[in-house]
Design a protein around this motif. Sequence first.
Motif, PDB file in Angstrom:
ATOM      1  N   VAL A  29       0.832  -1.198   0.000  1.00  9.60           N
ATOM      2  CA  VAL A  29       0.000   0.000   0.000  1.00  9.60           C
ATOM      3  C   VAL A  29       0.874   1.257   0.000  1.00  9.60           C
ATOM      4  O   VAL A  29       0.594   2.223  -0.721  1.00  9.60           O
ATOM      5  N   LEU A  30       1.921   1.255   0.806  1.00  7.76           N
ATOM      6  CA  LEU A  30       2.822   2.409   0.838  1.00  7.76           C
ATOM      7  C   LEU A  30       3.485   2.652  -0.522  1.00  7.76           C
ATOM      8  O   LEU A  30       3.638   3.788  -0.961  1.00  7.76           O
ATOM      9  N   GLU A  31       3.845   1.568  -1.197  1.00  9.40           N
ATOM     10  CA  GLU A  31       4.607   1.685  -2.440  1.00  9.40           C
ATOM     11  C   GLU A  31       3.717   1.913  -3.658  1.00  9.40           C
ATOM     12  O   GLU A  31       4.073   2.674  -4.568  1.00  9.40           O
ATOM     13  N   HIS A  32       2.539   1.255  -3.659  1.00  8.66           N
ATOM     14  CA  HIS A  32       1.732   1.253  -4.876  1.00  8.66           C
ATOM     15  C   HIS A  32       0.326   1.836  -4.682  1.00  8.66           C
ATOM     16  O   HIS A  32      -0.444   1.885  -5.643  1.00  8.66           O
ATOM     17  N   GLY A  33      -0.008   2.268  -3.474  1.00  4.72           N
ATOM     18  CA  GLY A  33      -1.356   2.742  -3.226  1.00  4.72           C
ATOM     19  C   GLY A  33      -1.714   3.984  -4.031  1.00  4.72           C
ATOM     20  O   GLY A  33      -0.878   4.860  -4.256  1.00  4.72           O
ATOM     21  N   ASP A  34      -2.955   4.031  -4.450  1.00  2.00           N
ATOM     22  CA  ASP A  34      -3.477   5.187  -5.179  1.00  2.00           C
ATOM     23  C   ASP A  34      -3.800   6.287  -4.175  1.00  2.00           C
ATOM     24  O   ASP A  34      -4.603   6.077  -3.253  1.00  2.00           O
ATOM     25  N   LYS A  35      -3.201   7.447  -4.331  1.00  2.00           N
ATOM     26  CA  LYS A  35      -3.444   8.549  -3.400  1.00  2.00           C
ATOM     27  C   LYS A  35      -4.766   9.214  -3.747  1.00  2.00           C
ATOM     28  O   LYS A  35      -4.972   9.653  -4.873  1.00  2.00           O
ATOM     29  N   ARG A  36      -5.669   9.261  -2.757  1.00  2.00           N
ATOM     30  CA  ARG A  36      -7.015   9.737  -3.042  1.00  2.00           C
ATOM     31  C   ARG A  36      -7.616  10.443  -1.835  1.00  2.00           C
ATOM     32  O   ARG A  36      -7.223  10.202  -0.702  1.00  2.00           O
ATOM     33  N   ILE A  37      -8.561  11.330  -2.118  1.00  2.00           N
ATOM     34  CA  ILE A  37      -9.317  11.981  -1.057  1.00  2.00           C
ATOM     35  C   ILE A  37     -10.499  11.098  -0.721  1.00  2.00           C
ATOM     36  O   ILE A  37     -11.257  10.691  -1.606  1.00  2.00           O
ATOM     37  N   CYS A  83     -13.434 -19.773   8.821  1.00  2.00           N
ATOM     38  CA  CYS A  83     -14.220 -18.565   8.609  1.00  2.00           C
ATOM     39  C   CYS A  83     -13.544 -17.705   7.553  1.00  2.00           C
ATOM     40  O   CYS A  83     -12.323 -17.509   7.587  1.00  2.00           O
ATOM     41  N   LEU A  84     -14.332 -17.214   6.611  1.00  2.00           N
ATOM     42  CA  LEU A  84     -13.874 -16.266   5.619  1.00  2.00           C
ATOM     43  C   LEU A  84     -14.603 -14.949   5.844  1.00  2.00           C
ATOM     44  O   LEU A  84     -15.825 -14.917   5.921  1.00  2.00           O
ATOM     45  N   LEU A  85     -13.841 -13.879   5.984  1.00  2.00           N
ATOM     46  CA  LEU A  85     -14.409 -12.554   6.197  1.00  2.00           C
ATOM     47  C   LEU A  85     -14.114 -11.681   4.993  1.00  2.00           C
ATOM     48  O   LEU A  85     -12.956 -11.545   4.585  1.00  2.00           O
ATOM     49  N   PHE A  86     -15.178 -11.090   4.413  1.00  2.00           N
ATOM     50  CA  PHE A  86     -14.987 -10.087   3.374  1.00  2.00           C
ATOM     51  C   PHE A  86     -15.198  -8.706   3.977  1.00  2.00           C
ATOM     52  O   PHE A  86     -16.236  -8.431   4.580  1.00  2.00           O
ATOM     53  N   GLN A  87     -14.213  -7.857   3.803  1.00  2.00           N
ATOM     54  CA  GLN A  87     -14.246  -6.504   4.343  1.00  2.00           C
ATOM     55  C   GLN A  87     -14.165  -5.519   3.182  1.00  2.00           C
ATOM     56  O   GLN A  87     -13.161  -5.455   2.475  1.00  2.00           O
ATOM     57  N   ARG A  88     -15.239  -4.738   2.984  1.00  2.00           N
ATOM     58  CA  ARG A  88     -15.283  -3.830   1.826  1.00  2.00           C
ATOM     59  C   ARG A  88     -14.277  -2.701   1.955  1.00  2.00           C
ATOM     60  O   ARG A  88     -13.753  -2.185   0.972  1.00  2.00           O
ATOM     61  N   SER A  89     -14.028  -2.258   3.211  1.00  2.00           N
ATOM     62  CA  SER A  89     -13.158  -1.123   3.482  1.00  2.00           C
ATOM     63  C   SER A  89     -12.260  -1.482   4.656  1.00  2.00           C
ATOM     64  O   SER A  89     -12.755  -1.761   5.747  1.00  2.00           O
ATOM     65  N   GLY A  90     -10.962  -1.484   4.415  1.00  2.00           N
ATOM     66  CA  GLY A  90     -10.030  -1.913   5.447  1.00  2.00           C
ATOM     67  C   GLY A  90      -9.036  -0.838   5.822  1.00  2.00           C
ATOM     68  O   GLY A  90      -8.129  -0.515   5.036  1.00  2.00           O
ATOM     69  N   VAL A 144      -8.462  -1.490   0.458  1.00  2.00           N
ATOM     70  CA  VAL A 144      -7.533  -1.631   1.588  1.00  2.00           C
ATOM     71  C   VAL A 144      -6.632  -0.400   1.585  1.00  2.00           C
ATOM     72  O   VAL A 144      -5.965  -0.119   0.586  1.00  2.00           O
ATOM     73  N   HIS A 145      -6.615   0.314   2.696  1.00  2.00           N
ATOM     74  CA  HIS A 145      -5.978   1.626   2.652  1.00  2.00           C
ATOM     75  C   HIS A 145      -5.240   1.992   3.934  1.00  2.00           C
ATOM     76  O   HIS A 145      -5.524   1.472   5.004  1.00  2.00           O
ATOM     77  N   LEU A 146      -4.300   2.919   3.756  1.00  2.00           N
ATOM     78  CA  LEU A 146      -3.636   3.609   4.854  1.00  2.00           C
ATOM     79  C   LEU A 146      -4.057   5.068   4.795  1.00  2.00           C
ATOM     80  O   LEU A 146      -3.958   5.696   3.731  1.00  2.00           O
ATOM     81  N   TYR A 147      -4.528   5.599   5.897  1.00  2.00           N
ATOM     82  CA  TYR A 147      -4.783   7.033   5.941  1.00  2.00           C
ATOM     83  C   TYR A 147      -3.443   7.772   5.876  1.00  2.00           C
ATOM     84  O   TYR A 147      -2.416   7.276   6.361  1.00  2.00           O
ATOM     85  N   LEU A 148      -3.464   8.937   5.263  1.00  2.00           N
ATOM     86  CA  LEU A 148      -2.218   9.669   5.073  1.00  2.00           C
ATOM     87  C   LEU A 148      -1.578  10.091   6.392  1.00  2.00           C
ATOM     88  O   LEU A 148      -0.368  10.304   6.444  1.00  2.00           O
ATOM     89  N   ASN A 149      -2.381  10.191   7.455  1.00  2.00           N
ATOM     90  CA  ASN A 149      -1.802  10.504   8.762  1.00  2.00           C
ATOM     91  C   ASN A 149      -1.349   9.252   9.509  1.00  2.00           C
ATOM     92  O   ASN A 149      -1.031   9.313  10.690  1.00  2.00           O
ATOM     93  N   HIS A 150      -1.331   8.112   8.809  1.00  2.00           N
ATOM     94  CA  HIS A 150      -0.822   6.859   9.389  1.00  2.00           C
ATOM     95  C   HIS A 150       0.454   6.386   8.698  1.00  2.00           C
ATOM     96  O   HIS A 150       0.988   5.329   9.053  1.00  2.00           O
TER      97      HIS A 150
END
Length: 301
Positions: A18-26, A198-205, A243-249
Motif C-alpha cells: 500500500v505504501l509503495e503502490h497505493g493510489d493517493k485519493r481523497i 471462517c472467511l471474512l470479506f471486508q469492503r473497506s479496510g 484496503v488503505h492507509l490514511y495519510l496521517n498513518h
Amino acid sequence: MPYPRHPEYQYLDLLSNVLEHGDKRIDRTGVGTLSIFGAMTRFNLADGTVPILTTKRVYWKTAVKEMLWFLTGETNIQPLLKNHVSIWTDWPLDRYRKQSGDPISQGEFERRIMEDDAFASRWGDLGPVYGKQWRRWLGPDGKEHDQIATLINSIKSNPTSRRLLFHAWNVGELDQMSLPPCHMVYQFFCTQDGKISCLLFQRSGDLLLGCPFNWTAGAALLFMIAQQTGLTPHEFIWFGGDVHLYLNHVEQARIQLQREPRQWPKLRLLRKPESIDGYRIEDFEVDGYNPHAAIKAEVAV
C-alpha cells in the motif's frame, strides 16, 4: 527444509504494498488515503494460534469486547463505555458537537453517556449497525431475523451447506447508520473431519487500525462458533476490497515495517456457555503474547 515464513509477514507485505503502490485519493473523511483494491490473508488456527499482530501491541481484549457487544445486538455505545471500550465514541461525539454546537471533550461526553441514560439514548445510539443486522435484521414483512442463531443451527444440522453465512449490508437501513459496515460478510466452511473455517470479506479496510482488530475479533468469533457447534477452529481467511492507509498513518506504518514479528499467541476458551449469548471477556485466555510497543494513530471519522 527451510523454516516457514512467519504469517505476520502477510500483513507487513500488505503495508509495504500500500505504501509503495497505493493510489493517493481523497476519501470520505477528508484525511486522504493510499489505497489498493483487492487483498487476501490466510491464517492457520488449528493449534490455537491466533492472528494478533506482534509488530505492535494490539489490545485484544478491546477487540473481543467489541465482538461480544456486536453479538448482543446492541447499537448504543453506553455498554461499551461501561466496559472500558471507547473505540466507537468518535462518531456519536462528532454528531453531538455538530448538532448541538457544544465543544464538549471526549471524556466529558463519555461520562455523560455512562451516567445519564436519557442522554445516552439520544446521543449514544449508532443506528442499526452491526449487532442490529446480525441479530435483528428487519425483513420487509416486519419480521426480525437472528442471523447468528440461524447460522449456528445450520452448522449443526447441515454442515456442508454453502449458505453458512451472515452479513450486515442492509441496503434499506444504510442511511440510518453512523458508519455502514466495513467487515460485511462472514462465511463458514466445515469439513468432514470436524474442522471449521471462517472467511471474512471486508469492503473497506483501515490497514493500520481496523484490520488488526478485525482479525483478532474474527478469530475470537470463530473460536466461539466452533465451541458452540462441537467443531475445531481451522483457518481464518480475510479478503479486503478497498484496503488503505490514511495519510496521517504513513509514518506509523513505516515504523511498524522496521520491526520483526514475534511468536504469535494462543487463544483458549475457559468455559463453554450454554449459547453464543453467554460469553464474557473473562472466558478468553491469551497465552504467550509478547508484542512490540503500541503505535498510536488517530481514527479518521
